[in-house]
Design a protein around this motif. Structure first.
Motif, PDB file in Angstrom:
ATOM      1  N   GLY A 169       0.811  -1.223   0.000  1.00 28.02           N
ATOM      2  CA  GLY A 169       0.000   0.000   0.000  1.00 28.02           C
ATOM      3  C   GLY A 169       0.845   1.274   0.000  1.00 28.02           C
TER       4      GLY A 169
ATOM      5  N   SER B 242      -5.865   7.169  -9.990  1.00 31.38           N
ATOM      6  CA  SER B 242      -6.373   6.756  -8.675  1.00 31.38           C
ATOM      7  C   SER B 242      -5.673   5.479  -8.210  1.00 31.38           C
TER       8      SER B 242
ATOM      9  N   ALA C 213      -4.084  -0.571  -8.754  1.00 29.71           N
ATOM     10  CA  ALA C 213      -4.659  -1.307  -7.635  1.00 29.71           C
ATOM     11  C   ALA C 213      -3.749  -2.456  -7.240  1.00 29.71           C
TER      12      ALA C 213
ATOM     13  N   ASP D  17      -6.081   2.065  -5.498  1.00 24.69           N
ATOM     14  CA  ASP D  17      -6.882   1.268  -4.574  1.00 24.69           C
ATOM     15  C   ASP D  17      -5.982   0.215  -3.933  1.00 24.69           C
TER      16      ASP D  17
ATOM     17  N   GLU E 115      -6.256   3.634 -13.251  1.00 25.44           N
ATOM     18  CA  GLU E 115      -6.442   3.065 -11.918  1.00 25.44           C
ATOM     19  C   GLU E 115      -5.331   2.088 -11.597  1.00 25.44           C
TER      20      GLU E 115
ATOM     21  N   ALA F 163      -6.815  -0.994  -0.710  1.00 19.29           N
ATOM     22  CA  ALA F 163      -7.562  -1.432   0.470  1.00 19.29           C
ATOM     23  C   ALA F 163      -7.268  -2.904   0.816  1.00 19.29           C
ATOM     24  N   ARG F 164      -6.987  -3.714  -0.205  1.00 20.05           N
ATOM     25  CA  ARG F 164      -6.746  -5.131   0.068  1.00 20.05           C
ATOM     26  C   ARG F 164      -5.312  -5.541  -0.273  1.00 20.05           C
TER      27      ARG F 164
ATOM     28  N   GLU G 127       1.658   3.997  -2.959  1.00 15.08           N
ATOM     29  CA  GLU G 127       1.303   5.409  -2.760  1.00 15.08           C
ATOM     30  C   GLU G 127       2.467   6.302  -3.157  1.00 15.08           C
TER      31      GLU G 127
END
Ligand code: ADP
Length: 262
Positions: free
Chosen positions: A123, A145, A185, A147, A183, A149-150, A127
């Motif tokens: 994560g 963007s 992720a 993601d 995106e 979260a997981r 970032e």
């Protein structure tokens, strides 16, 4: 008896359908594995060629650069030297430097540095990468963007894999027109990790798709065709795969699939 026969036939039919689906899945897996192998063979062959050619180029190139440097220092340094000639020698040096940088890139590709893995929280790591590329995305502008979260922790060479992700995001920015979306992720599971970069750009034409991982293949006017080849090499060094899905006109998604480190 005819009822029994009908039931048996039904079961047999269902079984056949099931087998057929399984066969389809297996055939697809086999095709993917074969393609990956062929790609790896091609890359290995290119790497070998790279170091031979690099070796042959470096010596004469150094001689050219040194001669230009001497001319600059000794013949064209005086105030009365012709401005145009001075500029010409400057061009020779500059271009020699450029070739040298390309050759260096070539050699690094042929003999990639060993991995230095450590445990990384995907994560925050992503970032940082996305934040560094945000200005380029804003310039277009495209929405970038993330993601995570997981996203979990993975044993990776953070520097090398950063380069791979950066290449994917840069390509996405190149391919996506103003107003589009990108995106990034990350998803960690029992099977490993998936880091994906999806864009709403031009996508990849079917005739181009088989070649995009080749070293020096590019469709861009200012492209080098190095990015995806290097990214794939870095991912392969992690025992992973670099997958691509594309719908021409609608976008492309590149996914780094990483197994858990043993
Ligand atoms: P370069 O960016 O210098 O062209 P790459 O190896 O990174 O080199 O990419 C090779 C080619 O793959 C690109 O020229 C482009 O045609 C295609 N490509 C890569 N990423 C994308 C993307 N996200 N969307 C569409 N095409 C792409």
């Amino acid at each position: 008896a005819s009822l029994l026969a009908a039931v048996l036939l039904g079961v047999l039919g269902l079984g056949l359908v099931w087998l057929n689906t399984r066969y389809g899945t297996l055939a697809e897996a086999h095709r993917k594995a074969r393609e990956a192998l062929e790609r790896r063979d091609r890359l290995a062959a290119m790497g070998e060629l790279a170091s031979t050619v690099a070796h042959e180029i470096r010596n004469p190139l150094n001689a050219i650069a040194m001669s230009a440097q001497r001319l600059q220092r000794e013949a064209f340094a005086a105030a009365e030297a012709d401005e145009e000639h001075r500029a010409l020698v400057g061009v020779i040096r500059q271009e020699a430097d450029r070739i040298n940088a390309r050759v260096q890139q070539f050699v690094t590709f042929a003999r990639p540095p060993a991995l230095q893995p450590s445990v990384v929280s995907l994560g925050p790591w992503l970032e940082g990468i996305v934040a560094a590329l945000a200005p380029s995305a804003a310039l277009k502008p495209v929405a970038l963007s993330l993601d995570v979260a997981r996203a979990g922790q993975a044993g990776i060479d953070a520097e090398q894999l950063r380069q791979a992700v950066e290449n994917l995001v840069r390509n996405a920015i190149d391919a996506t027109p103003a107003g589009g979306r990108i995106e990034v992720a990350a998803l960690s599971s029992r099977d490993g990790h998936r880091i994906s970069v999806g864009d709403t750009g031009a996508g990849i034409a079917p005739d181009v798709l088989p070649r995009i991982f080749d070293l020096y293949f590019t469709t861009k006017r200012e492209g080098t065709g190095v990015g995806l080849a290097v990214s794939q090499q870095i991912v392969a060094a992690h025992h992973g795969r670099l997958e691509v899905e594309s719908e021409p006109g609608a976008g492309a998604t590149f996914t780094i699939v990483l197994p858990h480190m043993p």
